[in-house]
Design a protein around this motif. Structure first.
Motif, PDB file in Angstrom:
ATOM      1  N   ARG A  95      -1.104   2.408   6.872  1.00 24.04           N
ATOM      2  CA  ARG A  95      -1.057   2.686   8.324  1.00 24.04           C
ATOM      3  C   ARG A  95      -1.873   1.662   9.095  1.00 24.04           C
ATOM      4  O   ARG A  95      -1.432   1.134  10.112  1.00 24.04           O
ATOM      5  CB  ARG A  95      -1.576   4.105   8.599  1.00 24.04           C
ATOM      6  CG  ARG A  95      -0.645   5.218   8.143  1.00 24.04           C
ATOM      7  CD  ARG A  95      -1.089   6.581   8.672  1.00 24.04           C
ATOM      8  NE  ARG A  95      -2.373   7.010   8.120  1.00 24.04           N
ATOM      9  CZ  ARG A  95      -2.514   7.793   7.045  1.00 24.04           C
ATOM     10  NH1 ARG A  95      -1.443   8.247   6.395  1.00 24.04           N
ATOM     11  NH2 ARG A  95      -3.706   8.130   6.621  1.00 24.04           N
ATOM     12  N   ALA A  96      -3.070   1.360   8.583  1.00 26.78           N
ATOM     13  CA  ALA A  96      -3.969   0.432   9.289  1.00 26.78           C
ATOM     14  C   ALA A  96      -3.362  -0.955   9.421  1.00 26.78           C
ATOM     15  O   ALA A  96      -3.557  -1.641  10.437  1.00 26.78           O
ATOM     16  CB  ALA A  96      -5.312   0.357   8.561  1.00 26.78           C
ATOM     17  N   GLN A 105      -3.583   5.287   3.974  1.00 28.11           N
ATOM     18  CA  GLN A 105      -4.433   4.941   5.117  1.00 28.11           C
ATOM     19  C   GLN A 105      -4.418   3.427   5.342  1.00 28.11           C
ATOM     20  O   GLN A 105      -4.257   2.946   6.472  1.00 28.11           O
ATOM     21  CB  GLN A 105      -5.855   5.459   4.830  1.00 28.11           C
ATOM     22  CG  GLN A 105      -6.920   5.011   5.820  1.00 28.11           C
ATOM     23  CD  GLN A 105      -6.546   5.346   7.254  1.00 28.11           C
ATOM     24  OE1 GLN A 105      -5.875   6.356   7.520  1.00 28.11           O
ATOM     25  NE2 GLN A 105      -6.917   4.466   8.191  1.00 28.11           N
ATOM     26  N   LYS A 106      -4.535   2.659   4.243  1.00 27.01           N
ATOM     27  CA  LYS A 106      -4.482   1.188   4.365  1.00 27.01           C
ATOM     28  C   LYS A 106      -3.123   0.740   4.900  1.00 27.01           C
ATOM     29  O   LYS A 106      -3.034  -0.202   5.698  1.00 27.01           O
ATOM     30  CB  LYS A 106      -4.718   0.532   3.000  1.00 27.01           C
ATOM     31  CG  LYS A 106      -6.174   0.529   2.562  1.00 27.01           C
ATOM     32  CD  LYS A 106      -6.313  -0.304   1.284  1.00 27.01           C
ATOM     33  CE  LYS A 106      -7.515   0.169   0.470  1.00 27.01           C
ATOM     34  NZ  LYS A 106      -7.528  -0.339  -0.895  1.00 27.01           N
ATOM     35  N   ASN A 148       0.822  -1.215   0.000  1.00 26.05           N
ATOM     36  CA  ASN A 148       0.000   0.000   0.000  1.00 26.05           C
ATOM     37  C   ASN A 148       0.855   1.264   0.000  1.00 26.05           C
ATOM     38  O   ASN A 148       0.521   2.252  -0.657  1.00 26.05           O
ATOM     39  CB  ASN A 148      -0.969  -0.023   1.189  1.00 26.05           C
ATOM     40  CG  ASN A 148      -2.109  -1.006   0.962  1.00 26.05           C
ATOM     41  OD1 ASN A 148      -2.847  -0.889  -0.005  1.00 26.05           O
ATOM     42  ND2 ASN A 148      -2.219  -1.994   1.832  1.00 26.05           N
ATOM     43  N   SER A 176       2.238   8.444   5.741  1.00 27.99           N
ATOM     44  CA  SER A 176       1.600   9.761   5.589  1.00 27.99           C
ATOM     45  C   SER A 176       2.435  10.644   4.669  1.00 27.99           C
ATOM     46  O   SER A 176       1.909  11.319   3.784  1.00 27.99           O
ATOM     47  CB  SER A 176       1.445  10.436   6.955  1.00 27.99           C
ATOM     48  OG  SER A 176       0.717   9.591   7.812  1.00 27.99           O
ATOM     49  N   GLU A 228      -3.832   8.870  -0.812  1.00 26.25           N
ATOM     50  CA  GLU A 228      -4.132   8.937   0.627  1.00 26.25           C
ATOM     51  C   GLU A 228      -4.910   7.697   1.083  1.00 26.25           C
ATOM     52  O   GLU A 228      -4.682   7.183   2.184  1.00 26.25           O
ATOM     53  CB  GLU A 228      -4.890  10.244   0.947  1.00 26.25           C
ATOM     54  CG  GLU A 228      -5.208  10.455   2.423  1.00 26.25           C
ATOM     55  CD  GLU A 228      -4.034  10.137   3.361  1.00 26.25           C
ATOM     56  OE1 GLU A 228      -4.244   9.340   4.310  1.00 26.25           O
ATOM     57  OE2 GLU A 228      -2.905  10.631   3.168  1.00 26.25           O
ATOM     58  N   ASP A 229      -5.797   7.187   0.209  1.00 27.44           N
ATOM     59  CA  ASP A 229      -6.513   5.936   0.542  1.00 27.44           C
ATOM     60  C   ASP A 229      -5.521   4.802   0.801  1.00 27.44           C
ATOM     61  O   ASP A 229      -5.653   4.047   1.771  1.00 27.44           O
ATOM     62  CB  ASP A 229      -7.424   5.497  -0.619  1.00 27.44           C
ATOM     63  CG  ASP A 229      -8.635   6.408  -0.779  1.00 27.44           C
ATOM     64  OD1 ASP A 229      -8.885   7.228   0.130  1.00 27.44           O
ATOM     65  OD2 ASP A 229      -9.307   6.304  -1.831  1.00 27.44           O
ATOM     66  N   THR A 256       4.512   4.641  10.308  1.00 27.80           N
ATOM     67  CA  THR A 256       3.209   5.278  10.122  1.00 27.80           C
ATOM     68  C   THR A 256       3.395   6.642   9.456  1.00 27.80           C
ATOM     69  O   THR A 256       2.683   6.998   8.507  1.00 27.80           O
ATOM     70  CB  THR A 256       2.509   5.450  11.485  1.00 27.80           C
ATOM     71  OG1 THR A 256       2.403   4.158  12.095  1.00 27.80           O
ATOM     72  CG2 THR A 256       1.120   6.039  11.320  1.00 27.80           C
TER      73      THR A 256
END
Lengths: 315, 315
Positions: A288-289, A285-286, A193, A308, A281-282, A304
């Motif tokens: 980071r998750a 986000q994945k 990601n 970003s 950004e999507d 993390t």
């Protein structure tokens, strides 16, 4: 990373002088060394403690960079890009021939080092990623100059050419750290990601960057007729007249000096950069998750933040 | 070999259609498949009995051919040769870009298959040979157009670009056959010397072949200004006037239509082909001698004859 840079320099040595010369040119050019950093950070996040003597994580990280450098060298040949990281490309200085062969040398050397290390798990990941990388580059070639390319096909291309090696760089760190399958899978997903976000921003910057910061020419992709998301989004949202323009410049690569400005204006009017960055950004986000399986630590925070940053960087 | 051809076709499959298309072009072109044959023959000479189910020797032989095919594809790019095995080169049909990338894919796929096979011994041999191959090609590039190249340097080039993979092809057969070190070393030497003989004859044929038999144009090396033994021997034995000629055509590659005929005449007058073939026969002799550690068998006879044939072939 200092140790990794040293391994990179040591291992590119050859009695054939042109090889270290050309390879040193790339090392001097620097680059972000993002991929070997991901390997080192992933290994440490998984609790791998090298001690002072054991450099195997560093050797494997250097192999990841060798594979990446080989593809850069081969990409120079195929794309005739004249600037890479703000320096003249190796190709422009040394010629196609040398770029192909030194790339081959680095790739072979990577597998020599990996064989000496002896982890079949690491080799399985990196050889598969290398094959996927080549597939991604071939697919990019076949979608070039073709505006009927779907967004899904584009995403497949950038997975192959970029995200697959990011995923592999992180996953081999997990293998070095000998963690259970869920953590290994988490790091693989993090890398995949992150790589998607990274490439999407790269493709946005090619139409939106401050040229001095970017270190390469804005509009490289445009001149080659590469079909990236900024172009697909602008084409999709464009009027019939705009589409005639896009087909001429991207499919026929019939370009006049003023066409880049028009392309930049159409991309701005259709919010195509914003569309691209939202998608990045999507993925960030994945990324980071996917780290949620790891306990909080300074290193986890760093990874993390890297996700970003990758979605918001300006160069 | 039928099984090996099938593995080659199966393993070059990819969801990216251009890859099997281009690779199939090379398979259709055929070629001698000499390298994988050496792996299969060496394994059997070492007593390896596969049984019906176990195809690992065939898979490894296919990897040897993949590595060779990758270098052919990359050689097409760098040398702009228009004919290869009597068919148009992949490059002429598909372009530089595709040749580089499909070569990369085959190389990566080879290491994927080898990793799945799991023999670190085999991987060590083939990754080292791949690095040597790239070094040989780079060295050839740096000696091109340079008549001050020594015969020793020329021999180093052909060891790297050809003999190293022949040696590796035979040595991995010995590893598959799990023989003691002396037999493994004997097969490595057999392959290395066979490869030297093979390349020397190749370089002779480029100036001496019946073009219809050769399947490529006589004089390819000449037009590129490659420094091979026929040229070095003719240059060495030539008059000052002849040397001026050689420097113009090889070092400056300033060639007129009638120059190839003059080169062929000078090579004939100086017995440069005979010198080259004598050297090839020396290596073939060493190749045959290295097999003395093996007991007599039909297969040993075949390998002995292969060495003799390699030094006397006409195409």
């Amino acid at each position: 990373m200092r140790a990794c840079n040293q391994v990179i320099i040591d291992r590119m040595q050859s009695s054939v002088a042109l090889i270290p010369q050309l390879a040193a040119h790339l090392v001097a050019a620097g680059g972000k060394r993002l991929r070997p950093l991901l390997t080192l950070a992933s290994a440490r996040l998984c609790g791998y403690d090298a001690g002072d003597q054991n450099l195997r994580h560093v050797e494997i990280a250097a192999c990841v960079e060798f594979i990446h450098t080989a593809t850069l060298l081969h990409d120079d040949v195929v794309d005739e890009s004249q600037l890479r990281r703000g320096l003249a490309s190796a190709n422009a200085i040394f010629g196609n021939k040398a770029s192909v062969l030194v790339g081959d040398f680095l790739f072979a050397r990577a597998f020599q080092i990996l064989t000496a290390d002896g982890s079949l798990g690491v080799m399985a990941i990196l050889s598969a990623a290398s094959a996927t990388l080549a597939e991604g580059e071939v697919m990019q070639m076949t979608t070039q100059n073709d505006l009927s390319t779907s967004v899904d096909q584009y995403l497949q291309v950038i997975y192959g050419k970029t995200a697959a090696l990011f995923a592999a760089a992180c996953e081999v760190g997990a293998v070095i750290g000998e963690v259970p399958a869920d953590k290994r899978e988490a790091l693989r997903l993090y890398g995949a990601n992150l790589g998607m976000a990274f490439q999407l921003v790269d493709d946005a910057l090619d139409y939106a960057a401050d040229q001095a910061l970017l270190g390469k020419e804005v509009g490289d992709d445009f001149r080659e007729g590469k079909v990236t998301l900024p172009v697909l989004a602008a084409y999709e949202a464009g009027s019939e007249e705009d589409r005639v323009f896009w087909r001429r410049v991207i499919e026929e690569t019939e370009q006049q000096p003023e066409d880049l400005d028009r392309a930049l204006r159409l991309i701005k009017e259709t919010d195509a950069i914003a569309t691209t960055l939202r998608k990045a950004e999507d993925y960030a986000q994945k990324a980071r998750a996917s780290l949620s399986v790891f306990e909080e630590s300074a290193l986890k925070t760093l990874l993390t933040e890297t996700a970003s940053y990758s979605a918001s960087r300006e160069s």
